[in-house]
Design an enzyme around this catalytic site. Sequence first.
Site, short mmCIF file in Angstrom:
data_model
loop_
_atom_site.label_atom_id
_atom_site.label_comp_id
_atom_site.label_asym_id
_atom_site.label_seq_id
_atom_site.Cartn_x
_atom_site.Cartn_y
_atom_site.Cartn_z
N TYR A 44 0.85 -1.18 0.00
CA TYR A 44 0.00 0.00 0.00
C TYR A 44 0.89 1.25 0.00
CZ TYR A 44 -3.88 -3.10 1.25
OH TYR A 44 -4.83 -4.09 1.26
N SER A 45 0.27 2.39 -0.21
CA SER A 45 1.09 3.62 -0.20
C SER A 45 1.77 3.79 1.15
CB SER A 45 0.25 4.84 -0.55
OG SER A 45 -0.87 4.95 0.31
N GLU A 46 1.07 3.40 2.24
CA GLU A 46 1.70 3.39 3.56
C GLU A 46 1.17 2.26 4.42
OE1 GLU A 46 2.29 7.64 2.28
OE2 GLU A 46 0.40 6.62 2.72
N THR A 47 2.03 1.80 5.32
CA THR A 47 1.67 0.85 6.37
C THR A 47 2.13 1.46 7.70
OG1 THR A 47 1.89 -1.08 4.94
CG2 THR A 47 2.08 -1.47 7.30
N HIS A 76 -3.29 10.17 5.55
CA HIS A 76 -4.26 9.08 5.64
C HIS A 76 -3.82 7.96 6.59
CE1 HIS A 76 -2.39 6.02 2.97
NE2 HIS A 76 -3.40 5.24 3.30
#
Length: 298
Positions: A44-47, A76
């Site tokens: 994902y774009s971030e974890t 987010h």
Amino acid sequence: MKRRYVIADVFTDKPFSGNPVAVVLDAEGMTSGQMQLLAAEFSYSETTFVLPPEDSSNTARVRIFTPTREIPFAGHPNVGTAFVLANQASLNDKPLPETLLFEEAAGLVPVSLIKDNGIITGAELLVPETLSCRSEVSPEKVAACLSLEPGDIRTEVHMPLVASVGLPFLVVELATRDALRRCVPNLQGFRAVLPLDGAVSVYAYTLETNPEDRCELQARMFTPRMTEDPATGSATAAVTALLAQRRNSTVLSLRVRQGVDMGRASLLHANYDATAAKPSVRVGGNTVIVMEGTFHLP
């Protein structure tokens, strides 16, 4: 040891839209290398990784990883992590404050829970830094990053520039909604400009919207991996502060649509307030949980 994770879609009230974030609930004892490997696995774009706070008066220490690096702050992931922790507290009948305090590399990030008829529906964060504006970039170079023409770039309010309220982005205003729709990230264009002053990604927006959009701004964000981010709270907050300051506005509220052209529509609410001694910027929205599970680390 089994470790738990929850996946939430942020800045939406519909599953499988908005921006997904993976939240690892049992991150204590994990190394930075393990966190990076897992973030790459989720892709994902971030974890985010939730750890005990260093100061017991705060809610948690939160580390944020993209598939390739750790970052000091992001929008987010904070909204999603707060929502997930609130949901976990509710399931376990544990009290949780209305405002969660996250220790992050960029500083202390307060995240307030959003409720509708007593039910938690999302969260809103207060950015950790005041707006900083850094290097400017020519319209020609930014247009090349996005496979556009220089005439698609609007410079009346500001030149394309690096802006940050905790995480830098190259921010560019486009002249039309059609130009935003035609954006395609170009690897050679990116490499000619970025990284720059900490920015590695391009956030493009336009103020040209239709009444049915029910927003004041449409945006897209492209990463150095040539991928698109469905919703970017930190960049939205930076642009809100930038527009407020360029308009000499003491307060500014914006509804921002992002992810529409990639099929993961998001809605972000951003607010700038300079009525106090120190200007504040908040960004938030709804969140829904879509998956949860466990994993093993070797």
